[in-house]
Design an enzyme around this catalytic site. Structure first.
Site, PDB file in Angstrom:
ATOM      1  N   TYR A 170       0.839  -1.197   0.000  1.00  0.00           N
ATOM      2  CA  TYR A 170       0.000   0.000   0.000  1.00  0.00           C
ATOM      3  C   TYR A 170       0.878   1.254   0.000  1.00  0.00           C
ATOM      4  CZ  TYR A 170      -4.159   2.741   1.272  1.00  0.00           C
ATOM      5  OH  TYR A 170      -5.206   3.623   1.301  1.00  0.00           O
ATOM      6  N   CYS A 228      -7.850   9.881   1.308  1.00  0.00           N
ATOM      7  CA  CYS A 228      -7.235   8.550   1.180  1.00  0.00           C
ATOM      8  C   CYS A 228      -5.825   8.635   0.621  1.00  0.00           C
ATOM      9  CB  CYS A 228      -8.081   7.645   0.292  1.00  0.00           C
ATOM     10  SG  CYS A 228      -9.620   7.171   1.076  1.00  0.00           S
ATOM     11  N   HIS A 229      -5.691   9.320  -0.496  1.00  0.00           N
ATOM     12  CA  HIS A 229      -4.381   9.345  -1.144  1.00  0.00           C
ATOM     13  C   HIS A 229      -3.986  10.748  -1.592  1.00  0.00           C
ATOM     14  CE1 HIS A 229      -6.211   5.346  -1.622  1.00  0.00           C
ATOM     15  NE2 HIS A 229      -5.071   4.971  -1.124  1.00  0.00           N
ATOM     16  N   GLY A 230      -4.719  11.752  -1.090  1.00  0.00           N
ATOM     17  CA  GLY A 230      -4.290  13.130  -1.276  1.00  0.00           C
ATOM     18  C   GLY A 230      -4.591  13.782  -2.616  1.00  0.00           C
ATOM     19  N   PRO A 277      -2.686  11.850  -7.007  1.00  0.00           N
ATOM     20  CA  PRO A 277      -2.555  10.702  -7.902  1.00  0.00           C
ATOM     21  C   PRO A 277      -3.752  10.445  -8.825  1.00  0.00           C
ATOM     22  CG  PRO A 277      -3.083   9.950  -5.690  1.00  0.00           C
ATOM     23  CD  PRO A 277      -2.952  11.448  -5.615  1.00  0.00           C
TER      24      PRO A 277
END
Lengths: 415, 175
Positions: free
Chosen positions: A296, B138-140, B153
């Site tokens: 992850y 979650c992932h920016g 992303p």
């Protein structure tokens, strides 16, 4: 290695049966007479521990399936019913949930052991690749099992992981719709994950049979990474030597496992998973189960979706090519001074990535994850191919017997 | 078959092997397809994906309302003039997924988006992030006041669902 079995059943009934189905001879040659290198250390007991864990997961899983309801409206409550109402339900569920973690702890130790001692090198390539397949199946099984309680982490984990496939060019969205059976993760998704979560452990068991078969064809590697030259001097019989040693290791591992089950059963879980799944609210901080965290972290370290997903899968697939990436002719890391350092740095990079996978994806954490991901791939794709050419390994002992008796004046015959 | 002189010549038996093999392959493929296709959305799931109506009367300026359509959150955002200006006054060509704000809305004040991050499917947080639009924790991934990807992303802008306004403009149909 063991040659044709000389097994002769003692009873007349046994001989009658053996003439019709020689299963006794198979078991005898595989698990009794089978010669094991006499220099094996305790890192070699994890095969037995893993076999035990697979059995434990299948038994507790079948029991849980008797009480679980795979429907979005009932799944969460049926798990709570298991915890509160079902006789010993709390024990079965905690044993199963923590069992998954124990399974992964054992498999990671097993894999690092194989990596350190060069167990993937000729003639054990197929054995190693079967192991990688088992590991992939374990990851799929663990992921789908985690979805079943239908908590917040279950749901959002399912959504994030299935969305990995949307990165596939052109057909990505069709693939995710197909995986979900709808426009989002919903009841059809839960149902099929339940079906597959029940199936995959038996597929693992099937590949384990091939894994053990391949192992018994080529023979076990050993800490010195040298071949058995003289079966009499270099090996001992599987039973009682390996059987007793493995049993002892399983018991020690069970104590470790039981400590989690009975004293801190939720330590490895996420509190958010005790909140029922809500498709309209993402938890503030999504993390997968600990055993996926290094991958992850690699996914999140890369700012591009497709490349990130490729890196995540590539980090696992690269293991299958390991037998050909490592060019060293010496198997065991024990005799490879530079490899040894690179290996431990690799272990640290995996642990570091695991820790970073649980942190917020911002600032210094992302930079650190990039550096460690670079080392992760560099280890396989740059260091291993080059090290075999430039490193001067120490000379391994001439035989296993010599390795065992080195520094001792005693001879094998004296005990 | 015993006659070695004719071994290299195709025989009637070769023809039978090829024909039988071909039929077996066709049979296997035609059985495989139902087994694969059963996993696609079933009739009830598709039927439940009909359009939904949203009453715009109760939504205040600056507010984001979330409704559910096809299992996913739909953001209905009543944009302020400042937010509209921020969305319009952008060099479109420099965006990661270039699209003009006018191509994403039917009426400038109403921005309607599928609230699923195009990275890995989390729900982005509204009125958050450096562009006043959305931030996915979650992932920016960062989206602007037009729901376009600006940082992070995610590869694409937040998707725009098919929409229609009622004649009096008080009701919005999504789907």
């Amino acid at each position: 290695m063991s040659g044709p079995s000389t097994y002769q059943p003692k009873s007349a009934l046994g001989r009658w049966f053996e003439a019709r189905l020689p299963i006794g001879g198979l078991v005898h040659s595989s698990f009794v007479a089978y010669p094991t290198p006499r220099n094996l250390n305790y890192w070699w007991t994890f095969g037995a521990i893993l076999s035990f864990m697979l059995g434990a997961q299948i038994v507790t899983g079948i029991v849980l399936a008797m009480h679980y309801t795979p429907h979005v409206d009932y799944a969460f409550n049926s798990v709570e019913t298991i915890m509160r109402d079902v006789n010993w339900g709390w024990f079965m569920r905690y044993a199963h949930a923590n069992g998954a973690s124990m399974f992964f702890i054992a498999v990671y130790i097993h894999m690092f052991r194989g990596l350190y001692y060069g167990s993937y090198k000729a003639p054990r390539e197929v054995l190693w690749i079967l192991g990688v397949i088992i590991y992939l199946l374990m990851m799929a099984t663990g992921f789908m099992g985690y979805v079943l309680p239908w908590g917040q982490m279950s749901f959002w984990g399912a959504k994030v992981i299935t969305n990995l496939f949307s990165a596939i060019p052109l057909v990505g969205n069709s693939v995710t719709t197909w995986l979900w059976g709808g426009y989002a993760v919903d009841n059809p998704t839960l149902n099929r994950f339940y079906s597959l979560h029940y199936l995959l452990p038996f597929m693992i068991a099937g590949v384990v049979v091939l894994h053990v078969w391949a192992l018994h064809v080529v023979g076990q590697n050993n800490p010195d990474g040298i071949d058995v030259k003289n079966v009499e001097k270099d090996t001992v019989a599987f039973t009682p030597y390996a059987t007793i040693k493995d049993s002892f290791a399983v018991v020690v591992f069970l104590i470790f496992y039981a400590w989690f089950v009975f004293f801190t059963p939720n330590y490895l879980g996420e509190p958010d998973n005790y909140i029922q799944a809500n498709p309209l609210a993402t938890p503030a901080h999504i993390v997968p189960e600990w055993y996926y965290l290094p991958f992850y972290a690699i996914l999140r370290a890369i700012p591009d979706k497709l490349i990130g997903v490729c890196a995540l899968f590539g980090a696992i697939i690269v293991l299958a090519f390991l037998p050909w990436l490592d060019t060293s002719r010496v198997r065991s890391g024990k005799y490879r001074p530079i490899f040894k350092v690179c290996f431990w740095l690799f272990v640290l990079s995996c642990l570091g990535l695991g820790w970073l996978g649980a942190q917020e994806p911002s600032g210094g954490y992302v930079i650190a994850a990039r550096l460690l991901a670079l080392y992760y791939f560099g280890f396989f794709l740059v260091l291993l191919p080059i090290l075999g050419l430039v490193e001067t390994p120490r000379t391994p002992p001439a035989s296993i017997a010599e390795a065992v008796l080195r520094g001792k004046t005693a001879t094998i015959d004296q005990h | 078959m015993a006659n070695t002189a004719t071994m290299d010549e195709p025989t009637r038996r070769d023809m039978l092997f090829i024909a039988t093999g071909a039929f077996a392959a066709i049979g296997a493929a035609s059985i495989a397809w139902p087994l694969i296709n059963q996993m696609n959305p079933d009739a009830s799931t598709i039927a439940a994906g009909v359009p939904v109506d949203v009453d715009l009367g109760g939504i205040k300026e600056g507010q984001i309302v979330t409704v559910k359509w096809r299992g996913n959150p739909i953001f209905v955002r009543y944009r302020s003039q400042k937010e509209i200006d921020e969305a319009v006054n952008v060099d479109v060509a420099k965006l990661p997924d270039p699209q003009a704000d006018a191509d994403r809305v039917k009426k400038a004040q109403w921005l309607v988006l599928i609230g699923v991050c195009t990275h890995l499917g989390c729900i982005p947080q509204g009125h958050d992030g450096p562009f006043d639009g959305w931030l996915c924790h979650c992932h920016g991934s960062v989206y602007d006041t037009s729901g376009r990807i600006r940082q992070g992303p995610a590869p694409y802008n937040l998707a725009v669902p098919p929409t229609a306004f009622s004649a009096d403009g008080k009701k919005l149909t999504i789907g």
